[in-house]
Design a protein around this motif. Structure first.
Motif, PDB file in Angstrom:
ATOM      1  N   ARG A 288      62.160  75.876  22.230  1.00 25.47           N
ATOM      2  CA  ARG A 288      61.354  76.428  21.127  1.00 25.47           C
ATOM      3  C   ARG A 288      62.143  76.440  19.833  1.00 25.47           C
ATOM      4  O   ARG A 288      61.583  76.197  18.752  1.00 25.47           O
ATOM      5  CB  ARG A 288      60.902  77.842  21.486  1.00 25.47           C
ATOM      6  N   ARG A 289      63.427  76.689  19.910  1.00 25.18           N
ATOM      7  CA  ARG A 289      64.260  76.688  18.703  1.00 25.18           C
ATOM      8  C   ARG A 289      64.537  75.276  18.219  1.00 25.18           C
ATOM      9  O   ARG A 289      64.745  75.064  17.015  1.00 25.18           O
ATOM     10  CB  ARG A 289      65.556  77.461  18.980  1.00 25.18           C
ATOM     11  N   LEU A 290      64.530  74.310  19.108  1.00 24.02           N
ATOM     12  CA  LEU A 290      64.649  72.915  18.685  1.00 24.02           C
ATOM     13  C   LEU A 290      63.356  72.432  18.026  1.00 24.02           C
ATOM     14  O   LEU A 290      63.388  71.626  17.090  1.00 24.02           O
ATOM     15  CB  LEU A 290      64.973  72.027  19.888  1.00 24.02           C
ATOM     16  N   ALA A 291      62.215  72.917  18.493  1.00 24.29           N
ATOM     17  CA  ALA A 291      60.926  72.464  17.961  1.00 24.29           C
ATOM     18  C   ALA A 291      60.548  73.155  16.659  1.00 24.29           C
ATOM     19  O   ALA A 291      59.865  72.561  15.801  1.00 24.29           O
ATOM     20  CB  ALA A 291      59.827  72.700  19.002  1.00 24.29           C
ATOM     21  N   GLN A 292      60.988  74.391  16.474  1.00 29.11           N
ATOM     22  CA  GLN A 292      60.514  75.201  15.343  1.00 29.11           C
ATOM     23  C   GLN A 292      60.725  74.538  13.978  1.00 29.11           C
ATOM     24  O   GLN A 292      59.824  74.578  13.122  1.00 29.11           O
ATOM     25  CB  GLN A 292      61.177  76.578  15.396  1.00 29.11           C
ATOM     26  N   PRO A 293      61.875  73.891  13.686  1.00 26.24           N
ATOM     27  CA  PRO A 293      62.053  73.317  12.345  1.00 26.24           C
ATOM     28  C   PRO A 293      61.243  72.057  12.077  1.00 26.24           C
ATOM     29  O   PRO A 293      61.224  71.576  10.938  1.00 26.24           O
ATOM     30  CB  PRO A 293      63.562  72.987  12.308  1.00 26.24           C
ATOM     31  N   LEU A 294      60.564  71.514  13.073  1.00 28.38           N
ATOM     32  CA  LEU A 294      59.920  70.207  12.907  1.00 28.38           C
ATOM     33  C   LEU A 294      58.608  70.285  12.144  1.00 28.38           C
ATOM     34  O   LEU A 294      58.189  69.299  11.539  1.00 28.38           O
ATOM     35  CB  LEU A 294      59.691  69.561  14.279  1.00 28.38           C
ATOM     36  N   GLY A 295      57.950  71.436  12.159  1.00 25.92           N
ATOM     37  CA  GLY A 295      56.697  71.567  11.415  1.00 25.92           C
ATOM     38  C   GLY A 295      55.673  70.547  11.872  1.00 25.92           C
ATOM     39  O   GLY A 295      55.517  70.274  13.067  1.00 25.92           O
ATOM     40  N   ASP A 296      54.963  69.925  10.899  1.00 28.01           N
ATOM     41  CA  ASP A 296      53.908  68.981  11.262  1.00 28.01           C
ATOM     42  C   ASP A 296      54.445  67.613  11.655  1.00 28.01           C
ATOM     43  O   ASP A 296      53.672  66.701  11.969  1.00 28.01           O
ATOM     44  CB  ASP A 296      52.884  68.846  10.134  1.00 28.01           C
ATOM     45  N   ARG A 297      55.770  67.456  11.669  1.00 24.44           N
ATOM     46  CA  ARG A 297      56.327  66.211  12.217  1.00 24.44           C
ATOM     47  C   ARG A 297      56.201  66.179  13.733  1.00 24.44           C
ATOM     48  O   ARG A 297      56.281  65.116  14.347  1.00 24.44           O
ATOM     49  CB  ARG A 297      57.795  66.056  11.800  1.00 24.44           C
ATOM     50  N   LEU A 298      55.999  67.334  14.359  1.00 30.41           N
ATOM     51  CA  LEU A 298      55.758  67.409  15.795  1.00 30.41           C
ATOM     52  C   LEU A 298      54.254  67.331  16.028  1.00 30.41           C
ATOM     53  O   LEU A 298      53.499  68.213  15.616  1.00 30.41           O
ATOM     54  CB  LEU A 298      56.317  68.719  16.362  1.00 30.41           C
ATOM     55  N   ARG A 299      53.801  66.258  16.652  1.00 28.18           N
ATOM     56  CA  ARG A 299      52.380  66.058  16.930  1.00 28.18           C
ATOM     57  C   ARG A 299      52.149  66.209  18.435  1.00 28.18           C
ATOM     58  O   ARG A 299      52.388  65.278  19.205  1.00 28.18           O
ATOM     59  CB  ARG A 299      51.932  64.667  16.468  1.00 28.18           C
ATOM     60  N   THR A 300      51.731  67.400  18.857  1.00 28.69           N
ATOM     61  CA  THR A 300      51.440  67.622  20.262  1.00 28.69           C
ATOM     62  C   THR A 300      50.036  67.120  20.583  1.00 28.69           C
ATOM     63  O   THR A 300      49.223  66.877  19.686  1.00 28.69           O
ATOM     64  CB  THR A 300      51.566  69.105  20.614  1.00 28.69           C
ATOM     65  N   GLY A 301      49.750  66.976  21.870  1.00 26.46           N
ATOM     66  CA  GLY A 301      48.446  66.465  22.278  1.00 26.46           C
ATOM     67  C   GLY A 301      48.233  65.015  21.887  1.00 26.46           C
ATOM     68  O   GLY A 301      47.086  64.589  21.713  1.00 26.46           O
ATOM     69  N   HIS A 302      49.298  64.247  21.776  1.00 23.32           N
ATOM     70  CA  HIS A 302      49.218  62.825  21.412  1.00 23.32           C
ATOM     71  C   HIS A 302      49.768  61.977  22.562  1.00 23.32           C
ATOM     72  O   HIS A 302      50.951  62.068  22.899  1.00 23.32           O
ATOM     73  CB  HIS A 302      50.009  62.539  20.147  1.00 23.32           C
ATOM     74  N   ALA A 303      48.901  61.173  23.153  1.00 22.62           N
ATOM     75  CA  ALA A 303      49.287  60.304  24.259  1.00 22.62           C
ATOM     76  C   ALA A 303      49.691  58.931  23.716  1.00 22.62           C
ATOM     77  O   ALA A 303      48.861  58.211  23.148  1.00 22.62           O
ATOM     78  CB  ALA A 303      48.132  60.148  25.237  1.00 22.62           C
ATOM     79  N   VAL A 304      50.958  58.590  23.879  1.00 22.52           N
ATOM     80  CA  VAL A 304      51.440  57.277  23.453  1.00 22.52           C
ATOM     81  C   VAL A 304      50.929  56.231  24.433  1.00 22.52           C
ATOM     82  O   VAL A 304      51.122  56.355  25.652  1.00 22.52           O
ATOM     83  CB  VAL A 304      52.978  57.255  23.385  1.00 22.52           C
ATOM     84  N   THR A 305      50.260  55.206  23.926  1.00 21.28           N
ATOM     85  CA  THR A 305      49.676  54.176  24.788  1.00 21.28           C
ATOM     86  C   THR A 305      50.333  52.812  24.631  1.00 21.28           C
ATOM     87  O   THR A 305      50.170  51.950  25.490  1.00 21.28           O
ATOM     88  CB  THR A 305      48.178  54.018  24.488  1.00 21.28           C
TER      89      THR A 305
END
Length: 523
Positions: A288-305
């Motif tokens: 959670r502390r690694l993810a917190q600074p990413l803001g909207d650069r972290l796109r969850t719910g995205h399946a790489v195809t």
């Protein structure tokens, strides 16, 4: 009733007469299996025309520990123009967390051993997070985050004992094998071939010889036949690798001890297991502390195809699960922080090394159940309640107590996290992954209640809710021959693609994933 007879009874018979179990709420949670299977079954076809295109400098595919470490490394090097695409609704991979009745608990990995000097990237992270600091020239760790005592205990022969190595009532022959195994591990450790992370060690002939045989076969050749020693070693392999000593290599079995704390027989001078960092939510405290600074650069719910290297860059296609839109990211390079079997499917024209690794790797299915108790359990005689509580001879790995780290010692409601590896095949001989997916929630509920009711007969009456998280491909199994197949342990790069996942080390722990992600982000 004797314990042997108790364990042989069906779960329903064991719990008959305990009407409280029918009042236990719960179900499956934590992983969107349907989303993953939609990708697997072709419902998200690769190469379809995108609904929108985006540009960025770097795409990170996969938001587990490796992907989060890569994002941190990019930021540390001054690269802010990147995007991280993660299939699930939260990042963290096997190091994510949940809560049951308001009490935080792990959905997977729940501790981090204090890293050695070879894992200096992890040491730097812990310093950054304030978990360690230098005092008078020596490193000190935040004692609030170290596992509180007592750390671990074993329910063996009707009572609890300190530590997990069976000791109560064992004979002189068993103790002699404990001591001989300790000396053997110490001798192999002195060769300096067992390091964490593994990429800091060359694949030497000694390691390849151990890698070529199962741990069970090596034990037989070395004359380690004692059933209590073998039970403990099998437990350790299931704990770290998701499969028993018959299915992992001798390299993996020895690496478990020689790379960290050794094996300490009774009477050894250093018989206390090394300290570990842990939190009520497990290693999600870190992710959670690694993810917190990413803001909207972290796109969850995205399946790489699809990941395709182009003449001037990389194209990465993904489907947004919330909107159903197909997005195409164009970037200079891509960090592929996906499990190897997934990477081999989505990377166009995968390099030979990736194809070979995907063909060789097997993954262990796991189940993690979080059980909310409305009050503290009564206890059997022996050692006091510990953070890690293991039942000798059981299919599960025991449970950890979410409130063990609480500073308030007053007994009260808590959550027990029960871990159940299924190994390469199911306990009844069926395919373990199919068993994991097809067995109803009530079946897993009854199994865990039957197992944990051996030391805790009042558990079913105190449980109010059980949330179960299923992992079809939780971790790589370091089977015989895998080390040789994976080849040189250094970072894996092919053109504009850098591969970063614990799979490339042959087994799954935080230090391996984090180091490989960090190095991919600094390439």
């Amino acid at each position: 009733m004797k314990r042997r007879a108790f364990l042989s009874m069906p779960a329903a018979a064991v719990l008959a007469g305990c009407s409280a179990r029918h009042d236990i709420e719960g179900g499956f949670t934590g992983i969107d299996i349907a989303r993953g299977h939609a990708w697997r079954d072709g419902a998200l076809p690769a190469g379809a025309a995108p609904d929108a295109a985006r540009r960025t400098r770097v795409v990170i595919a996969g938001g587990g520990v490796a992907g989060l470490a890569a994002a941190r490394a990019l930021r540390l090097s001054g690269v802010e123009d990147f995007v991280l695409l993660e299939l699930e609704d939260t990042a963290g991979g096997n190091s994510r967390a949940g809560a049951v009745q308001g009490i935080a608990c792990p959905l997977g990995a729940h501790y981090l051993p204090l890293p050695g000097d070879d894992a200096h990237e992890v040491q730097d992270l812990l310093e950054e997070l304030g978990l360690r600091r230098r005092v008078s020239g020596r490193w000190e760790y935040d004692e609030r985050q170290l596992c509180h005592s007592p750390q671990e205990r074993l329910f063996f022969q009707g009572s609890w004992q300190d530590g997990l190595l069976p000791l109560q009532g064992v004979g002189a022959a068993t103790l002699a094998q404990y001591r001989r195994f300790s000396r053997r591990v110490e001798a192999l450790g002195r060769e300096g071939l067992f390091t964490i992370p593994t990429l800091r060690t060359a694949v030497a002939p000694t390691l390849l010889e151990l890698d070529a045989q199962s741990f069970e076969a090596w034990l037989g050749r070395e004359g380690f036949s004692d059933p209590q020693l073998r039970w403990y070693l099998d437990y350790c392999c299931r704990d770290d690798y998701g499969a028993g000593l018959a299915h992992v290599s001798a390299w993996a079995g020895i690496h478990y001890f020689a790379s960290r704390h050794g094996f300490h027989a009774p009477g050894d001078e250093d018989s206390v297991r090394d300290a570990v960092l842990t939190w009520p939510e497990g290693n999600a405290w870190l992710t959670r502390r690694l993810a917190q600074p990413l803001g909207d650069r972290l796109r969850t719910g995205h399946a790489v195809t699809r990941i395709a290297e182009q003449r001037s860059g990389v194209e990465v296609d993904a489907v947004d699960a919330a909107s159903g839109r197909r997005l195409r990211w164009q970037a200079e390079r891509c960090i592929v922080a996906l499990p190897v079997f997934v990477a081999a499917r989505v990377v166009e024209a995968p390099p030979e090394r990736l194809r070979q690794a995907a063909a060789a790797l097997r993954h262990a299915p796991w189940l993690v159940a979080n059980i909310h108790l409305r009050a503290a359990l009564a206890d059997r005689p022996g050692a006091a309640p510990s953070w890690d509580n293991v039942i000798h001879g059981s299919r599960g790995l025991g449970y950890v107590d979410a409130r063990h780290q609480a500073l308030d010692p007053t007994p009260g409601p808590t959550v027990l996290s029960w871990y159940r590896p299924l190994g390469p095949s199911g306990w009844d001989g069926s395919d373990s992954r199919r068993l994991l997916l097809e067995r109803p929630w009530t079946g897993w509920r009854d199994e865990l209640l039957a197992e944990l009711s051996v030391p805790h007969p009042d558990l079913a009456g105190l449980a109010t809710r059980i949330d179960i998280t299923r992992y079809g491909h939780a971790m790589a199994i370091p089977a015989p021959g895998l080390l040789a197949t994976l080849g040189a342990p250094e970072r894996v790069v092919a053109g504009r693609l850098a591969f970063a996942h614990a799979d490339w080390s042959g087994y799954s722990i935080f230090e391996e994933a984090f180091t490989r992600g960090h190095l991919a982000g600094t390439a």
